[in-house]
Design a protein around this motif. Structure first.
Motif, PDB file in Angstrom:
ATOM      1  N   LEU A 132     -10.717   2.788  83.312  1.00 14.86           N
ATOM      2  CA  LEU A 132     -11.402   2.131  82.202  1.00 14.86           C
ATOM      3  C   LEU A 132     -12.888   1.989  82.510  1.00 14.86           C
ATOM      4  CD1 LEU A 132      -8.861  -0.746  81.453  1.00 14.86           C
ATOM      5  CD2 LEU A 132      -9.345   1.224  79.967  1.00 14.86           C
ATOM      6  N   PRO A 133     -13.725   2.053  81.481  1.00 20.36           N
ATOM      7  CA  PRO A 133     -15.161   1.850  81.716  1.00 20.36           C
ATOM      8  C   PRO A 133     -15.454   0.407  82.108  1.00 20.36           C
ATOM      9  CG  PRO A 133     -14.701   1.980  79.367  1.00 20.36           C
ATOM     10  CD  PRO A 133     -13.419   2.339  80.064  1.00 20.36           C
ATOM     11  N   PRO A 134     -16.511   0.180  82.869  1.00 21.48           N
ATOM     12  CA  PRO A 134     -16.873  -1.200  83.233  1.00 21.48           C
ATOM     13  C   PRO A 134     -17.151  -2.032  81.988  1.00 21.48           C
ATOM     14  CG  PRO A 134     -18.133   0.405  84.499  1.00 21.48           C
ATOM     15  CD  PRO A 134     -17.437   1.172  83.422  1.00 21.48           C
ATOM     16  N   VAL A 135     -16.882  -3.318  82.109  1.00 18.80           N
ATOM     17  CA  VAL A 135     -17.118  -4.216  80.981  1.00 18.80           C
ATOM     18  C   VAL A 135     -17.721  -5.514  81.511  1.00 18.80           C
ATOM     19  CG1 VAL A 135     -14.808  -5.237  81.105  1.00 18.80           C
ATOM     20  CG2 VAL A 135     -16.071  -5.276  78.940  1.00 18.80           C
ATOM     21  N   GLU A 136     -18.651  -6.065  80.734  1.00 15.68           N
ATOM     22  CA  GLU A 136     -19.224  -7.366  81.069  1.00 15.68           C
ATOM     23  C   GLU A 136     -18.797  -8.371  80.012  1.00 15.68           C
ATOM     24  OE1 GLU A 136     -23.356  -7.473  81.797  1.00 15.68           O
ATOM     25  OE2 GLU A 136     -23.338  -5.823  83.258  1.00 15.68           O
ATOM     26  N   THR A 137     -18.354  -9.519  80.449  1.00 14.38           N
ATOM     27  CA  THR A 137     -17.944 -10.569  79.525  1.00 14.38           C
ATOM     28  C   THR A 137     -18.769 -11.820  79.786  1.00 14.38           C
ATOM     29  OG1 THR A 137     -16.218 -11.388  81.015  1.00 14.38           O
ATOM     30  CG2 THR A 137     -15.584  -9.692  79.430  1.00 14.38           C
ATOM     31  N   ALA A 138     -18.967 -12.586  78.733  1.00 14.97           N
ATOM     32  CA  ALA A 138     -19.650 -13.873  78.900  1.00 14.97           C
ATOM     33  C   ALA A 138     -18.783 -14.772  79.766  1.00 14.97           C
ATOM     34  CB  ALA A 138     -19.888 -14.509  77.538  1.00 14.97           C
ATOM     35  N   PRO A 139     -19.379 -15.608  80.610  1.00 17.08           N
ATOM     36  CA  PRO A 139     -18.574 -16.479  81.490  1.00 17.08           C
ATOM     37  C   PRO A 139     -17.805 -17.529  80.695  1.00 17.08           C
ATOM     38  CG  PRO A 139     -20.916 -17.018  81.664  1.00 17.08           C
ATOM     39  CD  PRO A 139     -20.819 -15.773  80.837  1.00 17.08           C
TER      40      PRO A 139
ATOM     41  N   LEU B 223      -6.423  -8.800  70.909  1.00 22.55           N
ATOM     42  CA  LEU B 223      -6.816  -8.127  72.148  1.00 22.55           C
ATOM     43  C   LEU B 223      -6.829  -6.618  71.961  1.00 22.55           C
ATOM     44  CD1 LEU B 223      -4.630 -10.241  74.599  1.00 22.55           C
ATOM     45  CD2 LEU B 223      -7.067 -10.518  74.124  1.00 22.55           C
ATOM     46  N   ASP B 224      -7.907  -5.974  72.375  1.00 19.23           N
ATOM     47  CA  ASP B 224      -7.989  -4.520  72.249  1.00 19.23           C
ATOM     48  C   ASP B 224      -7.208  -3.842  73.375  1.00 19.23           C
ATOM     49  OD1 ASP B 224      -9.645  -4.487  74.575  1.00 19.23           O
ATOM     50  OD2 ASP B 224     -11.448  -4.665  73.353  1.00 19.23           O
ATOM     51  N   ASP B 225      -7.073  -2.521  73.279  1.00 20.25           N
ATOM     52  CA  ASP B 225      -6.262  -1.773  74.236  1.00 20.25           C
ATOM     53  C   ASP B 225      -6.769  -1.937  75.666  1.00 20.25           C
ATOM     54  OD1 ASP B 225      -4.680  -0.894  72.171  1.00 20.25           O
ATOM     55  OD2 ASP B 225      -5.575   1.108  72.056  1.00 20.25           O
ATOM     56  N   ALA B 226      -8.082  -1.888  75.844  1.00 16.85           N
ATOM     57  CA  ALA B 226      -8.641  -1.951  77.194  1.00 16.85           C
ATOM     58  C   ALA B 226      -8.382  -3.321  77.831  1.00 16.85           C
ATOM     59  CB  ALA B 226     -10.136  -1.651  77.156  1.00 16.85           C
ATOM     60  N   THR B 227      -8.575  -4.387  77.078  1.00 20.48           N
ATOM     61  CA  THR B 227      -8.334  -5.725  77.618  1.00 20.48           C
ATOM     62  C   THR B 227      -6.862  -5.900  77.970  1.00 20.48           C
ATOM     63  OG1 THR B 227     -10.156  -6.627  76.302  1.00 20.48           O
ATOM     64  CG2 THR B 227      -8.539  -8.196  77.158  1.00 20.48           C
ATOM     65  N   TRP B 228      -5.995  -5.390  77.119  1.00 24.19           N
ATOM     66  CA  TRP B 228      -4.557  -5.502  77.359  1.00 24.19           C
ATOM     67  C   TRP B 228      -4.156  -4.735  78.621  1.00 24.19           C
ATOM     68  CZ3 TRP B 228      -1.466  -9.058  76.243  1.00 24.19           C
ATOM     69  CH2 TRP B 228      -0.087  -8.893  76.102  1.00 24.19           C
ATOM     70  N   LEU B 229      -4.747  -3.568  78.809  1.00 21.14           N
ATOM     71  CA  LEU B 229      -4.461  -2.795  80.014  1.00 21.14           C
ATOM     72  C   LEU B 229      -4.993  -3.515  81.255  1.00 21.14           C
ATOM     73  CD1 LEU B 229      -3.393  -0.311  81.458  1.00 21.14           C
ATOM     74  CD2 LEU B 229      -5.498   0.910  80.791  1.00 21.14           C
TER      75      LEU B 229
ATOM     76  N   ASP C 175     -14.743 -14.001  84.163  1.00 18.14           N
ATOM     77  CA  ASP C 175     -14.004 -13.163  83.225  1.00 18.14           C
ATOM     78  C   ASP C 175     -12.598 -13.736  83.066  1.00 18.14           C
ATOM     79  OD1 ASP C 175     -12.473 -11.206  81.971  1.00 18.14           O
ATOM     80  OD2 ASP C 175     -13.292  -9.548  83.130  1.00 18.14           O
ATOM     81  N   PRO C 176     -12.193 -14.147  81.853  1.00 21.48           N
ATOM     82  CA  PRO C 176     -10.915 -14.842  81.683  1.00 21.48           C
ATOM     83  C   PRO C 176      -9.703 -13.929  81.540  1.00 21.48           C
ATOM     84  CG  PRO C 176     -12.055 -14.754  79.585  1.00 21.48           C
ATOM     85  CD  PRO C 176     -12.978 -14.095  80.603  1.00 21.48           C
ATOM     86  N   THR C 177      -9.863 -12.616  81.735  1.00 18.42           N
ATOM     87  CA  THR C 177      -8.747 -11.694  81.497  1.00 18.42           C
ATOM     88  C   THR C 177      -7.516 -12.052  82.310  1.00 18.42           C
ATOM     89  OG1 THR C 177     -10.358  -9.934  81.078  1.00 18.42           O
ATOM     90  CG2 THR C 177      -8.090  -9.264  81.433  1.00 18.42           C
ATOM     91  N   VAL C 178      -7.710 -12.561  83.520  1.00 23.51           N
ATOM     92  CA  VAL C 178      -6.574 -12.874  84.376  1.00 23.51           C
ATOM     93  C   VAL C 178      -5.623 -13.870  83.730  1.00 23.51           C
ATOM     94  CG1 VAL C 178      -7.724 -14.742  85.629  1.00 23.51           C
ATOM     95  CG2 VAL C 178      -5.898 -13.450  86.741  1.00 23.51           C
TER      96      VAL C 178
ATOM     97  N   ARG D 210      -0.546 -10.863  71.754  1.00 25.02           N
ATOM     98  CA  ARG D 210      -1.694  -9.955  71.667  1.00 25.02           C
ATOM     99  C   ARG D 210      -2.315 -10.004  70.270  1.00 25.02           C
ATOM    100  NH1 ARG D 210      -1.851  -3.352  72.790  1.00 25.02           N
ATOM    101  NH2 ARG D 210      -4.083  -3.152  72.288  1.00 25.02           N
ATOM    102  N   ARG D 211      -1.470 -10.072  69.244  1.00 21.28           N
ATOM    103  CA  ARG D 211      -1.987 -10.122  67.870  1.00 21.28           C
ATOM    104  C   ARG D 211      -2.755 -11.420  67.639  1.00 21.28           C
ATOM    105  NH1 ARG D 211      -0.424 -12.760  63.647  1.00 21.28           N
ATOM    106  NH2 ARG D 211       1.588 -13.373  64.583  1.00 21.28           N
TER     107      ARG D 211
END
Length: 296
Positions: free
Chosen positions: A187-194, A252-258, A226-229, A247-248
């Motif tokens: 996946l490409p790198p991503v930056e998220t707001a804290p 959540l988009d595909d990349a975040t879900w992955l 990053d709150p993905t965890v 997810r709905r």
């Protein structure tokens, strides 16, 4: 359990209470059988719980919980621990410790339908909408690996995979784990707001009753990043249809879900080698999570 585990017994707890929290000093006290891996827990009377970090350095989490939990209580629809008192080191014990109000409920069973997708999505949303104050952004005690982007952990995961391949009793398709991990790393790198990150949003840190989530416990892994965890709760606690709803609800988009699948696998892989002898229930829960993450 840990090589650096601190000695904590009922006599120590009673002495600390008598010195620092005299109002509770003579209440009935008993250790809880299930205490997790970061704190020793003692039931105190009918309405309170004593929490003592079981490794050096745990004072920081006690301090952060006392400071931050009121903000989460205001933004979550379920209960969080209410800190009634914070005690200081003493009697040979080197850490701060706390007394919190007892919360009723049962640990939800992984994949057992004990909580709803809406409940879990509500927790994730509530954490996200809780304001991160400026001083928290620069607080080193609020920087932990679980608030970092998953892309930085390739070497760690491959090392844990190697360890897990030596566990003959582990009934998990590790080749499939590696395939999913390769997809995460592509996946490409991503930056998220804290944002606020609970960091350990798993069954053992939740309470439920009658099929609904009632409380979120143990904010000892609290961090900013990053709150993905925190999406791993869906992989451990929900079935396939529940995960689809979760997810709905969070859009959540595909990349975040992955990436969330990657986190679920990473945390599971860390658990199996370290806790296989000392915490078999935790390992069983993480196996449920890992298999769900493989199923997608």
């Amino acid at each position: 359990m840990h090589d650096d585990e601190l000695t904590i017994d009922e006599d120590l707890v009673r002495s600390l209470l008598r010195r620092d929290v005299t109002a509770y000093a003579d209440l009935a006290l008993r250790p809880l059988e299930s205490t997790g891996s970061t704190n020793r827990l003692f039931r105190l009377g009918d309405e309170h719980l004593v929490r003592l970090p079981c490794q050096p350095g745990g004072s920081a989490t006690i301090t952060q919980e006392a400071l931050r939990l009121p903000s989460f209580a205001a933004n979550l629809a379920v209960a969080v621990p209410e800190v009634a008192a914070v005690g200081e080191p003493g009697f040979g014990y080197p850490e701060r410790w706390s007394v919190v109000r007892w919360l009723d409920g049962e640990k939800p069973g992984p994949g057992a339908g004990d909580v709803t997708a809406a409940d879990l999505a509500g927790v994730v949303t509530g954490l996200s909408r809780t304001e991160v104050p400026p001083e928290a952004l620069d607080d080193p005690d609020l920087r932990w690996y679980r608030g970092s982007p998953i892309a930085g952990f390739d070497a760690d995961v491959r090392s844990r995979l190697k360890e897990c391949r030596d566990l003959a009793e582990l009934d998990l398709d590790l080749d499939a784990v590696e395939t999913v991990w390769d997809e995460v790393m592509a996946l490409p790198p991503v930056e998220t707001a804290p944002h606020w990150v609970h960091g350990d949003l798993l069954a053992e840190n939740l309470l439920s009753r009658d099929g609904r989530l009632t409380a979120v416990l143990d904010f000892g892994a609290l961090s900013v990043g990053d709150p993905t965890v925190d999406l791993i709760c869906a992989w451990e606690l929900l079935d396939a249809s529940g995960r689809d709803e979760f997810r709905r609800l969070l859009d959540l988009d595909d990349a975040t879900w992955l990436r969330s699948r990657g986190w679920a696998l990473f945390i599971a892989l860390m658990t199996f080698p370290y806790y296989r002898h000392t915490m078999p229930v935790r390992c069983a829960d993480r196996l449920v999570m890992a298999r769900a993450a493989l199923a997608g």
